[in-house]
Design an enzyme around this catalytic site. Structure first.
Site, PDB file in Angstrom:
ATOM      1  N   GLU A 108      -8.242 137.651   2.012  1.00 47.27           N
ATOM      2  CA  GLU A 108      -7.452 136.500   2.346  1.00 47.27           C
ATOM      3  C   GLU A 108      -6.406 136.550   3.347  1.00 47.27           C
ATOM      4  O   GLU A 108      -6.198 137.705   3.967  1.00 47.27           O
ATOM      5  CB  GLU A 108      -6.546 136.069   1.012  1.00 47.27           C
ATOM      6  CG  GLU A 108      -7.279 135.323   0.019  1.00 47.27           C
ATOM      7  CD  GLU A 108      -7.413 135.913  -1.196  1.00 47.27           C
ATOM      8  OE1 GLU A 108      -8.092 135.351  -2.128  1.00 47.27           O
ATOM      9  OE2 GLU A 108      -7.053 137.056  -1.181  1.00 47.27           O
ATOM     10  N   SER A 109      -5.927 135.474   4.219  1.00 46.80           N
ATOM     11  CA  SER A 109      -4.933 135.643   5.397  1.00 46.80           C
ATOM     12  C   SER A 109      -3.854 134.449   5.081  1.00 46.80           C
ATOM     13  O   SER A 109      -4.453 133.519   4.336  1.00 46.80           O
ATOM     14  CB  SER A 109      -5.628 135.099   6.511  1.00 46.80           C
ATOM     15  OG  SER A 109      -6.622 136.280   6.878  1.00 46.80           O
TER      16      SER A 109
END
Length: 283
Positions: A46-47
Site C-alpha cells: 500500500e501507499s
C-alpha cells in the site's frame, strides 16, 4: 509526479525490515487514477496519499487515502504509521488526526531512543462468524487441512477499519509453510470483502506470529500488517482470549526476510485498539 513520493518502511528500525510504503505528503493535485498509478508503479502493498483535512485551520488533521497496486483500500495500518513518522520528521512529534474512508484515526508520534514511533488508534472494531462453506473454501485455497488449525483460536472475520479473516495455525511450521492458490483465494476474498487473511500462531499468552496473504491487493503477502493487527486485537478481546486490558506483541515478516514487530494495546473500557511501531526512511 513520482519525484514527490517518499519511501518508508514501518514496524521496524532498519530499512531492510518491516513493510515498505510509498507516501505523498501533498497529494492535492492528484486524482484517484494518479494515486493508483503511483501505487502500482511502486509495487508496495500500500501507499498513502495525504491532503489537508476537512478543517483547513487544523494543521494537524489530514485526509489520507490508501492504494494497493490494484485498488483503493479503506484503511492501512503500516502506511498510517509510515505517513505519521514522515509528518513528524517535518512538522514535529505529538498528535495527528487522519480522516480515512474507515473513519477518524488518531495517531501520536514520539521519539524513543532516537527512533520515531507512531501509535494509531483504530475505529470501533467488531468480529463476525465465518460461514462453514466459506471456511472450507479458504482452507482449500490455502491447502491447509482443517486438522492444522488451532481449536483454541476459532476462525472469525475481524474488522478495525478493514475486514480480515483470522485463521490460527496449530504449529509454527504450519504457519511457515505458505503456498496458496492466488486466484482462488483472491476470488473468495473479493466475495467476502476481505483485505487480507490473518494467519496466526500463538507462541504464548501475549506473543503471536502472523502472516497476511494479500492477493486482492496484487501481492502474494503483506510483510507487516497494522490494520490486521488492530482487527486481531479486537478478535482476541471479544472472544475472551486475552484480558480486557492487555499488551500484545506480534511478529511478522520473518518468513519473507523482512522482520517486523507490532505492539498491540487493549484498554479496558475502550473498544478501540492501539497499534504501535517504528518507521524509517528507505534510502
Amino acid at each position: 509526479m513520482t519525484d514527490d513520493v517518499l519511501r518508508y518502511t514501518a514496524f521496524t528500525t532498519t530499512p531492510a525490515g518491516g513493510n515498505p510504503a510509498g507516501i505523498v505528503l501533498d497529494a492535492s493535485a492528484l486524482g484517484a487514477a494518479d494515486m493508483l498509478a503511483i501505487a502500482a508503479g511502486l509495487g508496495y502493498s500500500e501507499s498513502a496519499f495525504v491532503t489537508p483535512g476537512p478543517d483547513a485551520s487544523d494543521e494537524r488533521a489530514y485526509t489520507v487515502r490508501y492504494f494497493s497496486p490494484k485498488a483503493e483500500v479503506s484503511f492501512c495500518g503500516h502506511a498510517t504509521v509510515a505517513a505519521a513518522v514522515a509528518l513528524a520528521e517535518r512538522r514535529g512529534t505529538g498528535g495527528y488526526l487522519f480522516h480515512t474512508q474507515a473513519g477518524e484515526v488518531p495517531v501520536s508520534v514520539e521519539r524513543d531512543g532516537g527512533v520515531l514511533r507512531a501509535t494509531l488508534t483504530s475505529v470501533a472494531p467488531h468480529i463476525e462468524d465465518v460461514a462453514g462453506d466459506d471456511l472450507t473454501e479458504a482452507l482449500a485455497a490455502l491447502d491447509w487441512p482443517a486438522a492444522d488449525l488451532d481449536p483454541a483460536l476459532p476462525p472469525r472475520i475481524a474488522y478495525a477499519g478493514a475486514r480480515h479473516l483470522v485463521l490460527a495455525a496449530a504449529t509454527r511450521q504450519r504457519l511457515a509453510d505458505l503456498a496458496y492458490d492466488f486466484e482462488r483465494l483472491a476470488a473468495l476474498m473479493r466475495r467476502l470483502d476481505l483485505t487480507t487473511v490473518q494467519l496466526v500462531w500463538r507462541e504464548d499468552e501475549a506473543t503471536f506470529h502472523v502472516r497476511d496473504p494479500f492477493p486482492v491487493g496484487g501481492v502474494v503477502e503483506d510483510p507487516v500488517t497494522g490494520a490486521a493487527a488492530a482487527a486481531f486485537g479486537a478478535y482476541l478481546r471479544e472472544l475472551g482470549l486475552v484480558p480486557p486490558a492487555a499488551e500484545l506483541t506480534l511478529y511478522q515478516g520473518a518468513d519473507m526476510g523482512r522482520p517486523g514487530e507490532l505492539a498491540v494495546s487493549l484498554r479496558e473500557g475502550d473498544p478501540r485498539v492501539r497499534v504501535s511501531g517504528a518507521a524509517v526512511p528507505i534510502p
